[in-house]
Design a protein around this motif. Structure first.
Motif, PDB file in Angstrom:
ATOM      1  N   GLY A  32       0.806  -1.220   0.000  1.00  0.00           N
ATOM      2  CA  GLY A  32       0.000   0.000   0.000  1.00  0.00           C
ATOM      3  C   GLY A  32       0.829   1.255   0.000  1.00  0.00           C
ATOM      4  N   CYS A  33       2.128   1.141  -0.305  1.00  0.00           N
ATOM      5  CA  CYS A  33       3.005   2.308  -0.379  1.00  0.00           C
ATOM      6  C   CYS A  33       4.208   1.941  -1.235  1.00  0.00           C
ATOM      7  CB  CYS A  33       3.465   2.744   1.014  1.00  0.00           C
ATOM      8  SG  CYS A  33       4.576   1.556   1.799  1.00  0.00           S
ATOM      9  N   LEU A  34       4.960   2.949  -1.615  1.00  0.00           N
ATOM     10  CA  LEU A  34       6.186   2.699  -2.358  1.00  0.00           C
ATOM     11  C   LEU A  34       7.282   2.258  -1.398  1.00  0.00           C
ATOM     12  CD1 LEU A  34       6.260   5.714  -4.862  1.00  0.00           C
ATOM     13  CD2 LEU A  34       5.563   3.348  -5.302  1.00  0.00           C
ATOM     14  N   VAL A  35       8.068   1.288  -1.837  1.00  0.00           N
ATOM     15  CA  VAL A  35       9.178   0.807  -1.006  1.00  0.00           C
ATOM     16  C   VAL A  35      10.343   1.780  -1.164  1.00  0.00           C
ATOM     17  CG1 VAL A  35      10.800  -1.076  -0.597  1.00  0.00           C
ATOM     18  CG2 VAL A  35       8.443  -1.590  -1.307  1.00  0.00           C
ATOM     19  N   PRO A  36      10.816   2.386  -0.084  1.00  0.00           N
ATOM     20  CA  PRO A  36      11.922   3.354  -0.193  1.00  0.00           C
ATOM     21  C   PRO A  36      13.241   2.671  -0.526  1.00  0.00           C
ATOM     22  CG  PRO A  36      11.389   2.941   2.108  1.00  0.00           C
ATOM     23  CD  PRO A  36      10.341   2.224   1.294  1.00  0.00           C
ATOM     24  N   ASP A  37      14.205   3.463  -0.931  1.00  0.00           N
ATOM     25  CA  ASP A  37      15.543   2.935  -1.202  1.00  0.00           C
ATOM     26  C   ASP A  37      16.200   2.492   0.106  1.00  0.00           C
ATOM     27  OD1 ASP A  37      15.217   3.517  -3.873  1.00  0.00           O
ATOM     28  OD2 ASP A  37      16.119   5.517  -3.703  1.00  0.00           O
ATOM     29  N   MET A  97      10.012  -2.467   8.718  1.00  0.00           N
ATOM     30  CA  MET A  97       8.687  -2.176   8.175  1.00  0.00           C
ATOM     31  C   MET A  97       7.613  -2.735   9.109  1.00  0.00           C
ATOM     32  SD  MET A  97       5.882  -3.743   6.508  1.00  0.00           S
ATOM     33  CE  MET A  97       6.473  -5.216   5.659  1.00  0.00           C
ATOM     34  N   ILE A  98       6.545  -1.977   9.266  1.00  0.00           N
ATOM     35  CA  ILE A  98       5.352  -2.445   9.975  1.00  0.00           C
ATOM     36  C   ILE A  98       4.186  -2.350   9.000  1.00  0.00           C
ATOM     37  CG2 ILE A  98       3.781  -2.110  11.915  1.00  0.00           C
ATOM     38  CD1 ILE A  98       6.027  -0.903  13.498  1.00  0.00           C
ATOM     39  N   CYS A  99       3.504  -3.460   8.795  1.00  0.00           N
ATOM     40  CA  CYS A  99       2.424  -3.497   7.806  1.00  0.00           C
ATOM     41  C   CYS A  99       1.229  -2.672   8.278  1.00  0.00           C
ATOM     42  CB  CYS A  99       2.011  -4.935   7.532  1.00  0.00           C
ATOM     43  SG  CYS A  99       1.166  -5.768   8.892  1.00  0.00           S
ATOM     44  N   GLU A 100       0.354  -2.335   7.343  1.00  0.00           N
ATOM     45  CA  GLU A 100      -0.801  -1.486   7.655  1.00  0.00           C
ATOM     46  C   GLU A 100      -1.712  -2.139   8.690  1.00  0.00           C
ATOM     47  OE1 GLU A 100      -4.580   0.676   5.343  1.00  0.00           O
ATOM     48  OE2 GLU A 100      -3.064  -0.424   4.206  1.00  0.00           O
ATOM     49  N   SER A 101      -1.884  -3.461   8.599  1.00  0.00           N
ATOM     50  CA  SER A 101      -2.752  -4.151   9.547  1.00  0.00           C
ATOM     51  C   SER A 101      -2.244  -4.005  10.978  1.00  0.00           C
ATOM     52  CB  SER A 101      -2.845  -5.644   9.176  1.00  0.00           C
ATOM     53  OG  SER A 101      -3.602  -6.354  10.140  1.00  0.00           O
ATOM     54  N   ALA A 124       5.217   7.430  -0.223  1.00  0.00           N
ATOM     55  CA  ALA A 124       4.129   7.876  -1.086  1.00  0.00           C
ATOM     56  C   ALA A 124       2.815   7.945  -0.336  1.00  0.00           C
ATOM     57  CB  ALA A 124       4.001   6.940  -2.281  1.00  0.00           C
ATOM     58  N   ALA A 125       2.670   7.092   0.695  1.00  0.00           N
ATOM     59  CA  ALA A 125       1.418   7.082   1.445  1.00  0.00           C
ATOM     60  C   ALA A 125       1.448   8.069   2.600  1.00  0.00           C
ATOM     61  CB  ALA A 125       1.140   5.679   1.988  1.00  0.00           C
ATOM     62  N   ALA A 126       2.595   8.695   2.827  1.00  0.00           N
ATOM     63  CA  ALA A 126       2.737   9.596   3.965  1.00  0.00           C
ATOM     64  C   ALA A 126       2.431  11.025   3.560  1.00  0.00           C
ATOM     65  CB  ALA A 126       4.143   9.505   4.528  1.00  0.00           C
ATOM     66  N   GLN A 127       1.306  11.543   4.006  1.00  0.00           N
ATOM     67  CA  GLN A 127       0.931  12.927   3.743  1.00  0.00           C
ATOM     68  C   GLN A 127       0.824  13.625   5.101  1.00  0.00           C
ATOM     69  OE1 GLN A 127      -2.586  12.993   1.338  1.00  0.00           O
ATOM     70  NE2 GLN A 127      -1.785  11.495  -0.115  1.00  0.00           N
ATOM     71  N   VAL A 128       1.915  14.236   5.507  1.00  0.00           N
ATOM     72  CA  VAL A 128       1.977  14.834   6.838  1.00  0.00           C
ATOM     73  C   VAL A 128       1.423  16.247   6.808  1.00  0.00           C
ATOM     74  CG1 VAL A 128       3.541  15.505   8.704  1.00  0.00           C
ATOM     75  CG2 VAL A 128       3.969  13.419   7.390  1.00  0.00           C
ATOM     76  N   LYS A 129       0.675  16.624   7.819  1.00  0.00           N
ATOM     77  CA  LYS A 129       0.115  17.963   7.886  1.00  0.00           C
ATOM     78  C   LYS A 129       0.047  18.415   9.338  1.00  0.00           C
ATOM     79  CE  LYS A 129      -4.628  16.138   7.847  1.00  0.00           C
ATOM     80  NZ  LYS A 129      -5.932  16.192   7.197  1.00  0.00           N
ATOM     81  N   LYS A 142       0.115  15.046  11.888  1.00  0.00           N
ATOM     82  CA  LYS A 142      -0.617  13.839  11.524  1.00  0.00           C
ATOM     83  C   LYS A 142      -0.050  13.196  10.267  1.00  0.00           C
ATOM     84  CE  LYS A 142      -3.655  14.283  14.848  1.00  0.00           C
ATOM     85  NZ  LYS A 142      -3.753  13.302  15.945  1.00  0.00           N
ATOM     86  N   ARG A 143      -0.361  11.941  10.103  1.00  0.00           N
ATOM     87  CA  ARG A 143       0.033  11.177   8.920  1.00  0.00           C
ATOM     88  C   ARG A 143      -1.177  10.379   8.462  1.00  0.00           C
ATOM     89  NH1 ARG A 143       5.358   8.119   7.499  1.00  0.00           N
ATOM     90  NH2 ARG A 143       4.647   6.495   6.069  1.00  0.00           N
ATOM     91  N   VAL A 144      -1.408  10.358   7.173  1.00  0.00           N
ATOM     92  CA  VAL A 144      -2.531   9.592   6.636  1.00  0.00           C
ATOM     93  C   VAL A 144      -2.365   8.134   7.013  1.00  0.00           C
ATOM     94  CG1 VAL A 144      -3.693   8.818   4.530  1.00  0.00           C
ATOM     95  CG2 VAL A 144      -2.914  11.178   4.730  1.00  0.00           C
ATOM     96  N   ARG A 145      -3.390   7.565   7.611  1.00  0.00           N
ATOM     97  CA  ARG A 145      -3.313   6.191   8.105  1.00  0.00           C
ATOM     98  C   ARG A 145      -3.610   5.194   6.992  1.00  0.00           C
ATOM     99  NH1 ARG A 145      -5.579   6.197  14.331  1.00  0.00           N
ATOM    100  NH2 ARG A 145      -4.357   7.999  15.045  1.00  0.00           N
ATOM    101  N   SER A 146      -2.630   5.056   6.118  1.00  0.00           N
ATOM    102  CA  SER A 146      -2.798   4.167   4.971  1.00  0.00           C
ATOM    103  C   SER A 146      -1.453   3.600   4.556  1.00  0.00           C
ATOM    104  CB  SER A 146      -3.433   4.929   3.804  1.00  0.00           C
ATOM    105  OG  SER A 146      -3.506   4.114   2.656  1.00  0.00           O
ATOM    106  N   GLY A 147      -1.411   2.317   4.286  1.00  0.00           N
ATOM    107  CA  GLY A 147      -0.200   1.680   3.789  1.00  0.00           C
ATOM    108  C   GLY A 147       0.763   1.285   4.892  1.00  0.00           C
TER     109      GLY A 147
END
Length: 377
Positions: A157-162, A169-173, A193-198, A247-252
């Motif tokens: 559910g996200c791009l794998v970083p370099d 890694m901790i999975c979304e579940s 890619a799944a991290a949208q911090v605000k 906050k961070r979007v809770r996805s991926g």
């Protein structure tokens, strides 16, 4: 017309050396001769599941490295890589027709062991085997720090970083099962890619249990009241992160940089919460797979330093040592020249060619011995 891909002998040797290093990292941290059962629930070890003895539909079970060699030789085994806090099941009640050859005095069941779909040879959210004969997509699999399942990169559910090998890694579940991890993720995790911090303004109502902040410096929250430090008690880093409102979007899935565990809060309240959630290991940096692999590599290096051949060489005098070293270097040079002739002519090296090479080596050795005898007085 495409050129045929060729692989040099050097490429083969380098790949073989890399595989040996990987095997050493995983296996050298475990004992290959003795069942690990007497050690109890081992902090981390290489594990296997036997499809021959405990097929799908039966009870899940795992066996240690030594038992996979001694008790399950020739069986259909699933390699589980490493698991934490596990006690070897080999020969217990789950194995109706097999007794452990290395440590038969086992209890019926190891109640604290945790099992997953991996013990039946399936992985990821897609529940597929690995390698998967029906999957033609080349994709790496990454292990979750918490549940220890392996997931395809495309199913995270996200791009794998370099440089993923240097991260955890901790999975979304698992993130959703432990929501407080999302607070840490907004501050400590690797951006993805799944991290949208605000930034969000945290209302007074949402922070009734958190200290109010008057000023912020170096991410330290100062309480608004004038009580002493002793009255306030040790600060909670998790509360401080929460109060910032980032906050961070809770996805991926979420990737974490090296040493991220050292930045988790270790106050008494957080320790108790982690213990209740079964996540106390997150405060232990030696729990990581990287720490285990480094331990395995160090063990392998120590064994190499105590190699019987090297010990025998140490017991020889300097003249004998030099003779052996020169003989080894001569053979290495001759073997290299021998193989280069085949490479230059584009020929394949056969077993007969190798046999002929060593026969010639033996012949030259006999000639040198005979010549020495001739000139002796």
């Amino acid at each position: 017309m495409s050129e045929e891909q060729t692989v040099s002998l050097v490429d083969v040797l380098e790949e073989d050396e890399e595989l040996e290093e990987e095997a050493s990292a995983v296996l050298a941290g475990s004992d290959s001769d003795h069942c690990s059962y007497p050690q109890g629930y081992v902090k981390r070890q290489a594990l296997y599941a036997c499809n021959t003895c405990t097929p799908k539909g039966g009870e899940a079970a795992g066996v240690c490295l030594a038992c996979s060699y001694k008790c399950h030789e020739g069986h259909d085994l699933f390699e589980l890589y490493t698991k934490r806090n596990f006690r070897c099941d080999c020969g217990n009640r789950k194995f109706t027709e097999l007794q452990c050859k290395l440590y038969p005095e086992k209890e019926d069941v190891n109640t604290l062991n945790k099992y997953s779909q991996n013990f039946f040879g399936v992985y990821c959210t897609c529940g597929r085997p690995y390698p998967d004969p029906e999957d033609q997509v080349e994709d790496e699999m990454i292990q979750c720090v918490v549940c220890e399942d392996w997931l395809h990169g495309r199913h995270l559910g996200c791009l794998v970083p370099d440089c993923v090998e240097l991260q955890e890694m901790i999975c979304e579940s698992c993130m959703n099962k432990n929501p407080f991890l999302w607070t840490y993720a907004a501050h400590l995790a690797v951006p993805g890619a799944a991290a949208q911090v605000k930034e969000e303004t945290v209302t007074e109502e949402a922070n009734t249990n958190l200290p109010k902040k008057e000023e912020k410096g170096d991410d330290v929250i100062q309480p608004s009241c004038k009580r002493s430090r002793e009255e306030v008690g040790p600060s909670c880093r998790l509360n401080e992160f929460h109060a910032v409102g980032q906050k961070r979007v809770r996805s991926g899935a979420v990737f974490w940089p090296s040493a991220w565990r050292s930045k988790l809060c270790s106050c008494n309240a957080c320790k108790e919460s982690l213990s209740e959630a079964g996540l106390s290991f997150l405060l232990d940096e030696s729990d990581t797979v990287l720490a285990y692999e480094n331990k395995g590599k160090n063990n392998e290096q120590r064994q190499q330093r105590h190699d019987p051949l090297m010990s025998a060489l140490d017991n020889l005098n300097r003249v004998q040592q030099l003779e052996i070293i020169h003989g080894y270097n001569d053979m290495k040079t001759e073997l290299k020249d021998f193989l280069q002739r085949f490479a230059a002519e584009g020929k394949v090296v056969t077993p007969d060619d190798i046999r002929q090479f060593f026969e010639q080596q033996q012949s030259r050795k006999r000639q040198r011995v005979d010549a020495g005898r001739f000139y002796c007085t």
